[in-house]
Write a protein that holds these residues in place. Structure first.
Motif, PDB file in Angstrom:
ATOM      1  N   TRP A  57       0.797  -1.231   0.000  1.00 29.71           N
ATOM      2  CA  TRP A  57       0.000   0.000   0.000  1.00 29.71           C
ATOM      3  C   TRP A  57       0.828   1.278   0.000  1.00 29.71           C
ATOM      4  CZ3 TRP A  57      -5.063   0.515  -0.832  1.00 29.71           C
ATOM      5  CH2 TRP A  57      -5.807  -0.658  -0.849  1.00 29.71           C
ATOM      6  N   ILE A  58       2.121   1.169   0.138  1.00 29.64           N
ATOM      7  CA  ILE A  58       2.962   2.359   0.274  1.00 29.64           C
ATOM      8  C   ILE A  58       2.773   3.333  -0.894  1.00 29.64           C
ATOM      9  CG2 ILE A  58       5.351   3.186   0.335  1.00 29.64           C
ATOM     10  CD1 ILE A  58       5.972   0.701   2.074  1.00 29.64           C
ATOM     11  N   GLY A  59       2.751   2.861  -2.103  1.00 34.01           N
ATOM     12  CA  GLY A  59       2.604   3.740  -3.263  1.00 34.01           C
ATOM     13  C   GLY A  59       1.178   4.122  -3.585  1.00 34.01           C
ATOM     14  N   LYS A  60       0.217   3.593  -2.827  1.00 33.73           N
ATOM     15  CA  LYS A  60      -1.199   3.837  -3.119  1.00 33.73           C
ATOM     16  C   LYS A  60      -1.826   4.902  -2.227  1.00 33.73           C
ATOM     17  CE  LYS A  60      -1.843  -0.918  -4.616  1.00 33.73           C
ATOM     18  NZ  LYS A  60      -2.535  -2.179  -4.377  1.00 33.73           N
ATOM     19  N   ILE A  61      -1.096   5.331  -1.208  1.00 31.68           N
ATOM     20  CA  ILE A  61      -1.631   6.362  -0.315  1.00 31.68           C
ATOM     21  C   ILE A  61      -0.891   7.672  -0.591  1.00 31.68           C
ATOM     22  CG2 ILE A  61      -2.413   4.766   1.477  1.00 31.68           C
ATOM     23  CD1 ILE A  61       0.122   5.324   3.003  1.00 31.68           C
ATOM     24  N   PRO A  62      -1.523   8.795  -0.302  1.00 35.91           N
ATOM     25  CA  PRO A  62      -0.858  10.081  -0.541  1.00 35.91           C
ATOM     26  C   PRO A  62       0.469  10.182   0.214  1.00 35.91           C
ATOM     27  CG  PRO A  62      -3.176  10.409  -0.056  1.00 35.91           C
ATOM     28  CD  PRO A  62      -2.880   8.957   0.215  1.00 35.91           C
ATOM     29  N   ALA A  63       1.391  10.907  -0.353  1.00 36.27           N
ATOM     30  CA  ALA A  63       2.714  11.080   0.251  1.00 36.27           C
ATOM     31  C   ALA A  63       2.624  11.885   1.547  1.00 36.27           C
ATOM     32  CB  ALA A  63       3.637  11.788  -0.732  1.00 36.27           C
ATOM     33  N   LYS A  64       3.629  11.718   2.388  1.00 34.13           N
ATOM     34  CA  LYS A  64       3.728  12.476   3.637  1.00 34.13           C
ATOM     35  C   LYS A  64       4.071  13.929   3.319  1.00 34.13           C
ATOM     36  CE  LYS A  64       6.390   8.700   5.133  1.00 34.13           C
ATOM     37  NZ  LYS A  64       7.631   8.211   5.669  1.00 34.13           N
ATOM     38  N   ASP A  65       3.525  14.837   4.114  1.00 33.78           N
ATOM     39  CA  ASP A  65       3.955  16.233   3.986  1.00 33.78           C
ATOM     40  C   ASP A  65       5.059  16.486   5.027  1.00 33.78           C
ATOM     41  OD1 ASP A  65       2.709  16.688   6.460  1.00 33.78           O
ATOM     42  OD2 ASP A  65       1.004  17.730   5.586  1.00 33.78           O
ATOM     43  N   ASP A  66       5.628  17.683   5.002  1.00 29.00           N
ATOM     44  CA  ASP A  66       6.748  18.010   5.889  1.00 29.00           C
ATOM     45  C   ASP A  66       6.382  17.915   7.363  1.00 29.00           C
ATOM     46  OD1 ASP A  66       8.387  18.434   3.697  1.00 29.00           O
ATOM     47  OD2 ASP A  66       8.113  20.608   3.706  1.00 29.00           O
ATOM     48  N   ASP A  73       9.638  11.806  13.490  1.00 27.40           N
ATOM     49  CA  ASP A  73      10.922  11.756  14.193  1.00 27.40           C
ATOM     50  C   ASP A  73      10.731  11.402  15.663  1.00 27.40           C
ATOM     51  OD1 ASP A  73      12.344  12.441  11.909  1.00 27.40           O
ATOM     52  OD2 ASP A  73      12.467  14.565  12.431  1.00 27.40           O
ATOM     53  N   PHE A  74       9.541  11.640  16.203  1.00 19.69           N
ATOM     54  CA  PHE A  74       9.255  11.360  17.610  1.00 19.69           C
ATOM     55  C   PHE A  74       8.606   9.986  17.818  1.00 19.69           C
ATOM     56  CE2 PHE A  74       9.145  15.975  17.084  1.00 19.69           C
ATOM     57  CZ  PHE A  74      10.112  16.348  18.001  1.00 19.69           C
ATOM     58  N   ALA A  75       8.309   9.275  16.746  1.00 19.89           N
ATOM     59  CA  ALA A  75       7.643   7.972  16.836  1.00 19.89           C
ATOM     60  C   ALA A  75       8.608   6.893  17.320  1.00 19.89           C
ATOM     61  CB  ALA A  75       7.071   7.586  15.473  1.00 19.89           C
ATOM     62  N   TYR A  76       8.036   5.819  17.839  1.00 22.84           N
ATOM     63  CA  TYR A  76       8.824   4.678  18.294  1.00 22.84           C
ATOM     64  C   TYR A  76       9.263   3.869  17.074  1.00 22.84           C
ATOM     65  CZ  TYR A  76      10.092   0.364  20.680  1.00 22.84           C
ATOM     66  OH  TYR A  76      10.778  -0.730  21.137  1.00 22.84           O
ATOM     67  N   GLU A  77      10.565   3.729  16.893  1.00 16.19           N
ATOM     68  CA  GLU A  77      11.160   2.949  15.813  1.00 16.19           C
ATOM     69  C   GLU A  77      10.537   3.235  14.445  1.00 16.19           C
ATOM     70  OE1 GLU A  77      11.237  -1.193  17.035  1.00 16.19           O
ATOM     71  OE2 GLU A  77      12.819  -0.773  18.483  1.00 16.19           O
ATOM     72  N   PRO A  78      10.612   4.480  13.986  1.00 11.41           N
ATOM     73  CA  PRO A  78      10.046   4.795  12.674  1.00 11.41           C
ATOM     74  C   PRO A  78      10.804   4.114  11.540  1.00 11.41           C
ATOM     75  CG  PRO A  78      11.307   6.657  13.500  1.00 11.41           C
ATOM     76  CD  PRO A  78      11.261   5.632  14.611  1.00 11.41           C
ATOM     77  N   ASP A  79      10.080   3.753  10.512  1.00 12.81           N
ATOM     78  CA  ASP A  79      10.647   3.161   9.302  1.00 12.81           C
ATOM     79  C   ASP A  79      10.504   4.210   8.196  1.00 12.81           C
ATOM     80  OD1 ASP A  79      10.264   1.846   6.607  1.00 12.81           O
ATOM     81  OD2 ASP A  79      10.856   0.084   7.767  1.00 12.81           O
ATOM     82  N   PRO A  80      11.585   4.624   7.579  1.00 13.46           N
ATOM     83  CA  PRO A  80      11.501   5.700   6.580  1.00 13.46           C
ATOM     84  C   PRO A  80      10.501   5.423   5.453  1.00 13.46           C
ATOM     85  CG  PRO A  80      13.796   5.172   7.068  1.00 13.46           C
ATOM     86  CD  PRO A  80      12.951   4.151   7.768  1.00 13.46           C
ATOM     87  N   ALA A  81      10.327   4.178   5.083  1.00 14.25           N
ATOM     88  CA  ALA A  81       9.421   3.847   3.976  1.00 14.25           C
ATOM     89  C   ALA A  81       7.993   3.561   4.433  1.00 14.25           C
ATOM     90  CB  ALA A  81       9.953   2.642   3.206  1.00 14.25           C
ATOM     91  N   LYS A  82       7.826   2.870   5.563  1.00 20.04           N
ATOM     92  CA  LYS A  82       6.504   2.368   5.957  1.00 20.04           C
ATOM     93  C   LYS A  82       5.780   3.179   7.021  1.00 20.04           C
ATOM     94  CE  LYS A  82       8.232  -2.161   6.049  1.00 20.04           C
ATOM     95  NZ  LYS A  82       8.110  -3.495   6.599  1.00 20.04           N
ATOM     96  N   SER A  83       6.492   3.983   7.796  1.00 17.56           N
ATOM     97  CA  SER A  83       5.866   4.697   8.910  1.00 17.56           C
ATOM     98  C   SER A  83       4.963   5.823   8.419  1.00 17.56           C
ATOM     99  CB  SER A  83       6.927   5.275   9.843  1.00 17.56           C
ATOM    100  OG  SER A  83       7.518   4.253  10.604  1.00 17.56           O
ATOM    101  N   ARG A  84       3.784   5.881   9.017  1.00 20.16           N
ATOM    102  CA  ARG A  84       2.828   6.961   8.747  1.00 20.16           C
ATOM    103  C   ARG A  84       2.086   7.290  10.023  1.00 20.16           C
ATOM    104  NH1 ARG A  84       1.473   8.376   3.452  1.00 20.16           N
ATOM    105  NH2 ARG A  84       0.596  10.154   4.582  1.00 20.16           N
ATOM    106  N   LEU A  85       1.548   8.514  10.069  1.00 19.24           N
ATOM    107  CA  LEU A  85       0.633   8.901  11.139  1.00 19.24           C
ATOM    108  C   LEU A  85      -0.765   8.729  10.580  1.00 19.24           C
ATOM    109  CD1 LEU A  85       2.361  12.104  12.524  1.00 19.24           C
ATOM    110  CD2 LEU A  85       2.525   9.755  13.373  1.00 19.24           C
TER     111      LEU A  85
END
Length: 107
Positions: A57-66, A73-85
């Motif tokens: 689903w990574i490429g199917k959801i809108p991109a992250k904004d700034d 950066d404050f999340a527990y063990e963020p993954d640069p590719a998969k992490s989202r809020l």
């Protein structure tokens, strides 16, 4: 309406229907899904609704904004590719089948 699968860190799955226009976070909150705390109520002012989006689903959801990038950066063990809020992902019919997995804890 979209069916979204929320997967707890221990592997337990919760499949719920979420109305279009809500966020993935609101879907979790409204259905009492454990693992998404949403302390700021969806204002993108914390990281307590952090999830890992299924790779399919990574490429199917809108991109992250700034702002979301900064909060991750404050999340527990963020993954640069998969992490989202989840408060930043609006539900649409196109998200039917979305799978997200909660981290071990929210901070």
């Amino acid at each position: 309406m979209a069916k979204i699968t929320y997967v707890e860190h221990n592997g337990k799955e919760h499949i719920v229907e979420v109305a279009s226009g809500l966020t993935v976070m609101e879907g979790a909150r409204d259905n009492n899904i454990p693992g998404i705390e949403a302390d700021c109520g969806g204002a993108c002012a914390c990281s307590t609704c952090h999830v890992y989006v299924d790779e399919a689903w990574i490429g199917k959801i809108p991109a992250k904004d700034d702002m979301e990038e900064d909060m991750l950066d404050f999340a527990y063990e963020p993954d640069p590719a998969k992490s989202r809020l989840t408060c930043q992902i609006k539900v649409t019919d196109e998200l039917d089948g979305l799978r997200v997995k909660m981290p071990e804890k929210q901070i």
